[in-house]
Design a protein around this motif. Structure first.
Motif, PDB file in Angstrom:
ATOM      1  N   LEU A  17      13.580 -43.302  -7.241  1.00  0.00           N
ATOM      2  CA  LEU A  17      13.984 -42.661  -8.498  1.00  0.00           C
ATOM      3  C   LEU A  17      13.266 -41.328  -8.704  1.00  0.00           C
ATOM      4  O   LEU A  17      13.836 -40.396  -9.294  1.00  0.00           O
ATOM      5  N   GLY A  18      12.035 -41.240  -8.225  1.00  0.00           N
ATOM      6  CA  GLY A  18      11.333 -39.967  -8.313  1.00  0.00           C
ATOM      7  C   GLY A  18      12.062 -38.874  -7.544  1.00  0.00           C
ATOM      8  O   GLY A  18      12.260 -37.759  -8.051  1.00  0.00           O
ATOM      9  N   MET A  19      12.493 -39.186  -6.326  1.00  0.00           N
ATOM     10  CA  MET A  19      13.230 -38.208  -5.525  1.00  0.00           C
ATOM     11  C   MET A  19      14.608 -37.953  -6.123  1.00  0.00           C
ATOM     12  O   MET A  19      15.101 -36.820  -6.100  1.00  0.00           O
ATOM     13  N   ALA A  20      15.229 -38.996  -6.674  1.00  0.00           N
ATOM     14  CA  ALA A  20      16.535 -38.816  -7.319  1.00  0.00           C
ATOM     15  C   ALA A  20      16.405 -37.891  -8.521  1.00  0.00           C
ATOM     16  O   ALA A  20      17.259 -37.025  -8.761  1.00  0.00           O
ATOM     17  N   GLY A  21      15.334 -38.057  -9.301  1.00  0.00           N
ATOM     18  CA  GLY A  21      15.104 -37.183 -10.449  1.00  0.00           C
ATOM     19  C   GLY A  21      14.966 -35.730 -10.031  1.00  0.00           C
ATOM     20  O   GLY A  21      15.530 -34.830 -10.668  1.00  0.00           O
ATOM     21  N   LEU A  22      14.248 -35.476  -8.937  1.00  0.00           N
ATOM     22  CA  LEU A  22      14.109 -34.109  -8.428  1.00  0.00           C
ATOM     23  C   LEU A  22      15.467 -33.548  -8.004  1.00  0.00           C
ATOM     24  O   LEU A  22      15.768 -32.376  -8.231  1.00  0.00           O
ATOM     25  N   GLY A  23      16.295 -34.411  -7.406  1.00  0.00           N
ATOM     26  CA  GLY A  23      17.630 -33.974  -7.008  1.00  0.00           C
ATOM     27  C   GLY A  23      18.510 -33.650  -8.203  1.00  0.00           C
ATOM     28  O   GLY A  23      19.217 -32.627  -8.211  1.00  0.00           O
ATOM     29  N   PHE A  24      18.461 -34.504  -9.218  1.00  0.00           N
ATOM     30  CA  PHE A  24      19.234 -34.241 -10.443  1.00  0.00           C
ATOM     31  C   PHE A  24      18.772 -32.942 -11.106  1.00  0.00           C
ATOM     32  O   PHE A  24      19.588 -32.160 -11.610  1.00  0.00           O
ATOM     33  N   GLY A  25      17.462 -32.726 -11.111  1.00  0.00           N
ATOM     34  CA  GLY A  25      16.933 -31.512 -11.721  1.00  0.00           C
ATOM     35  C   GLY A  25      17.397 -30.259 -11.004  1.00  0.00           C
ATOM     36  O   GLY A  25      17.785 -29.270 -11.641  1.00  0.00           O
ATOM     37  N   LEU A  26      17.373 -30.292  -9.677  1.00  0.00           N
ATOM     38  CA  LEU A  26      17.830 -29.139  -8.896  1.00  0.00           C
ATOM     39  C   LEU A  26      19.303 -28.868  -9.155  1.00  0.00           C
ATOM     40  O   LEU A  26      19.720 -27.713  -9.352  1.00  0.00           O
ATOM     41  N   LEU A  27      20.096 -29.926  -9.180  1.00  0.00           N
ATOM     42  CA  LEU A  27      21.532 -29.772  -9.433  1.00  0.00           C
ATOM     43  C   LEU A  27      21.775 -29.178 -10.821  1.00  0.00           C
ATOM     44  O   LEU A  27      22.599 -28.262 -10.983  1.00  0.00           O
ATOM     45  N   ALA A  28      21.058 -29.676 -11.820  1.00  0.00           N
ATOM     46  CA  ALA A  28      21.224 -29.174 -13.192  1.00  0.00           C
ATOM     47  C   ALA A  28      20.857 -27.693 -13.276  1.00  0.00           C
ATOM     48  O   ALA A  28      21.518 -26.923 -13.980  1.00  0.00           O
ATOM     49  N   ALA A  29      19.804 -27.290 -12.558  1.00  0.00           N
ATOM     50  CA  ALA A  29      19.390 -25.882 -12.588  1.00  0.00           C
ATOM     51  C   ALA A  29      20.419 -24.995 -11.903  1.00  0.00           C
ATOM     52  O   ALA A  29      20.802 -23.941 -12.430  1.00  0.00           O
ATOM     53  N   LEU A  30      20.888 -25.412 -10.731  1.00  0.00           N
ATOM     54  CA  LEU A  30      21.823 -24.580  -9.962  1.00  0.00           C
ATOM     55  C   LEU A  30      23.166 -24.433 -10.682  1.00  0.00           C
ATOM     56  O   LEU A  30      23.782 -23.365 -10.644  1.00  0.00           O
ATOM     57  N   LEU A  31      23.602 -25.488 -11.353  1.00  0.00           N
ATOM     58  CA  LEU A  31      24.890 -25.427 -12.045  1.00  0.00           C
ATOM     59  C   LEU A  31      24.873 -24.452 -13.222  1.00  0.00           C
ATOM     60  O   LEU A  31      25.927 -23.976 -13.638  1.00  0.00           O
ATOM     61  N   ARG A  32      23.700 -24.130 -13.739  1.00  0.00           N
ATOM     62  CA  ARG A  32      23.611 -23.277 -14.916  1.00  0.00           C
ATOM     63  C   ARG A  32      23.180 -21.843 -14.581  1.00  0.00           C
ATOM     64  O   ARG A  32      23.045 -21.020 -15.475  1.00  0.00           O
ATOM     65  N   CYS A  33      22.932 -21.561 -13.295  1.00  0.00           N
ATOM     66  CA  CYS A  33      22.492 -20.218 -12.907  1.00  0.00           C
ATOM     67  C   CYS A  33      23.534 -19.153 -13.246  1.00  0.00           C
ATOM     68  O   CYS A  33      23.191 -18.063 -13.733  1.00  0.00           O
ATOM     69  N   LYS A  34      24.801 -19.438 -12.986  1.00  0.00           N
ATOM     70  CA  LYS A  34      25.849 -18.441 -13.205  1.00  0.00           C
ATOM     71  C   LYS A  34      25.912 -18.015 -14.660  1.00  0.00           C
ATOM     72  O   LYS A  34      26.107 -16.832 -14.971  1.00  0.00           O
ATOM     73  N   ARG A  35      25.701 -18.964 -15.568  1.00  0.00           N
ATOM     74  CA  ARG A  35      25.766 -18.667 -17.000  1.00  0.00           C
ATOM     75  C   ARG A  35      24.731 -17.616 -17.392  1.00  0.00           C
ATOM     76  O   ARG A  35      24.973 -16.766 -18.259  1.00  0.00           O
ATOM     77  N   PHE A  36      23.571 -17.631 -16.738  1.00  0.00           N
ATOM     78  CA  PHE A  36      22.495 -16.706 -17.091  1.00  0.00           C
ATOM     79  C   PHE A  36      22.360 -15.561 -16.091  1.00  0.00           C
ATOM     80  O   PHE A  36      21.376 -14.814 -16.137  1.00  0.00           O
ATOM     81  N   GLY A  37      23.339 -15.441 -15.195  1.00  0.00           N
ATOM     82  CA  GLY A  37      23.339 -14.342 -14.237  1.00  0.00           C
ATOM     83  C   GLY A  37      22.201 -14.393 -13.240  1.00  0.00           C
ATOM     84  O   GLY A  37      21.669 -13.352 -12.844  1.00  0.00           O
ATOM     85  N   LEU A  38      21.821 -15.596 -12.812  1.00  0.00           N
ATOM     86  CA  LEU A  38      20.692 -15.768 -11.903  1.00  0.00           C
ATOM     87  C   LEU A  38      21.159 -16.161 -10.505  1.00  0.00           C
ATOM     88  O   LEU A  38      22.201 -16.803 -10.349  1.00  0.00           O
ATOM     89  N   SER A  39      20.390 -15.781  -9.510  1.00  0.00           N
ATOM     90  CA  SER A  39      20.692 -16.131  -8.127  1.00  0.00           C
ATOM     91  C   SER A  39      20.380 -17.608  -7.881  1.00  0.00           C
ATOM     92  O   SER A  39      19.260 -18.066  -8.146  1.00  0.00           O
ATOM     93  N   ARG A  40      21.342 -18.331  -7.366  1.00  0.00           N
ATOM     94  CA  ARG A  40      21.115 -19.746  -7.064  1.00  0.00           C
ATOM     95  C   ARG A  40      20.106 -19.921  -5.936  1.00  0.00           C
ATOM     96  O   ARG A  40      19.316 -20.875  -5.940  1.00  0.00           O
ATOM     97  N   ASP A  41      20.142 -19.011  -4.959  1.00  0.00           N
ATOM     98  CA  ASP A  41      19.178 -19.098  -3.861  1.00  0.00           C
ATOM     99  C   ASP A  41      17.755 -18.938  -4.373  1.00  0.00           C
ATOM    100  O   ASP A  41      16.860 -19.719  -4.028  1.00  0.00           O
ATOM    101  N   ASP A  42      17.536 -17.912  -5.200  1.00  0.00           N
ATOM    102  CA  ASP A  42      16.201 -17.702  -5.756  1.00  0.00           C
ATOM    103  C   ASP A  42      15.776 -18.881  -6.623  1.00  0.00           C
ATOM    104  O   ASP A  42      14.618 -19.317  -6.580  1.00  0.00           O
TER     105      ASP A  42
END
Length: 279
Positions: free
Chosen positions: A18-43
């Motif tokens: 679950l710890g690793m799953a939480g990290l995965g969910f967090g990364l997904l949540a961050a990447l999905l919202r990058c476009k809204r704030f004009g941020l690079s997904r790679d960065d």
């Protein structure tokens, strides 16, 4: 209780999964919202992953800090019985505030290396903190660690297969209380991200939400591993520290900017005088 999961024919600790799953969910949540704030997904991915590594290191180091006297005595186990040393000190055992400081420090260092401004990514990175933590706290419940005080039913829940806590004793499910509070904070930060006065306000908002919750929930904890120093636990003292830092941040920031402006102006004046003298 579900201390272990059977994955691909192997038993794996639910806490770690679950710890690793939480990290995965967090990364997904961050990447999905990058476009809204004009941020690079790679960065964003680089900052998140390196911050996560720093968080894991910091969380483990702060867990080991109260155990240092015993660890120093039992250090020979590292080469005499490495399996036993691993089981006692390296298997499991994480302290959130150590992860918080370690993660912020690692992400800041990564941002400096990549020539990015970390605060620009706060609107997408900061909401991942309570999301990852919420999933991790469910893992704590499954393992039986970070448990609450003894309490009669229906308030208390008796663990039957806890691998890091007592069995057969009704205990307050503080882990699930904190997981629920974290999800509420996550939802609030998602809403607040588009309304904050500046990117730096996101981290302050998170601290103002989480630190009081953690301070109060610590009163209901019953595990000795959290450490007590005077009237408060380790996490309660750290909650007070981060709250004080969050409150002082705007004032310190203004004074720092004023100092930098004055220094730049002074250096410019000195250069002008030097140029005049040479001419």
């Amino acid at each position: 209780m579900l201390p272990y999961l059977s994955l691909f024919g192997r038993l794996m600790p639910t806490y770690g999964v679950l710890g690793m799953a939480g990290l995965g969910f967090g990364l997904l949540a961050a990447l999905l919202r990058c476009k809204r704030f004009g941020l690079s997904r790679d960065d964003c991915a680089y900052l998140y992953i390196l911050g996560a590594v720093g968080a894991l290191v910091g969380a483990k180091l702060l867990y080991l800090l109260p155990l240092m006297p015993r660890l120093a005595v039992e250090l020979p186990l590292l080469w005499e019985e490495p399996g036993e040393f691993y089981a006692r000190y390296l298997s499991g055992g994480m302290v959130f505030y150590g992860g918080f400081f370690g993660g912020v420090a690692a992400a800041w260092g990564a941002a400096k290396y990549l020539r990015l401004r970390l605060s620009d990514f706060f609107p997408v990175l900061v909401p991942t903190l309570p999301l990852v933590h919420a999933v991790g706290r469910v893992g704590c419940f499954c393992a039986g660690c970070c448990y609450g005080r003894a309490a009669p039913p229906p308030w208390g829940i008796a663990f039957t297969h806890a691998i890091a806590g007592p069995n057969g004793v009704p205990l307050l499910p503080v882990q699930l209380w904190e997981a629920g509070a974290e999800l509420v904070i996550f939802a609030f930060l998602l809403w607040y991200a588009g309304r904050a006065a500046g990117p730096g306000q996101m981290l302050r908002a998170y601290v103002f939400c989480y630190a009081p919750v953690r301070f109060v929930l610590e009163w209901f904890r019953g595990d000795p591993a959290r450490g007590m120093y005077g009237p408060f636990s380790t996490s309660q003292w750290l909650s007070l520290v981060v709250l004080a830092l969050a409150l002082a941040w705007p004032v310190a920031g203004r004074k720092l900017k004023k100092y930098v402006r004055e220094r730049v102006s002074q250096q410019k004046g000195n250069r002008d005088k030097s140029d005049s003298a040479h001419s």
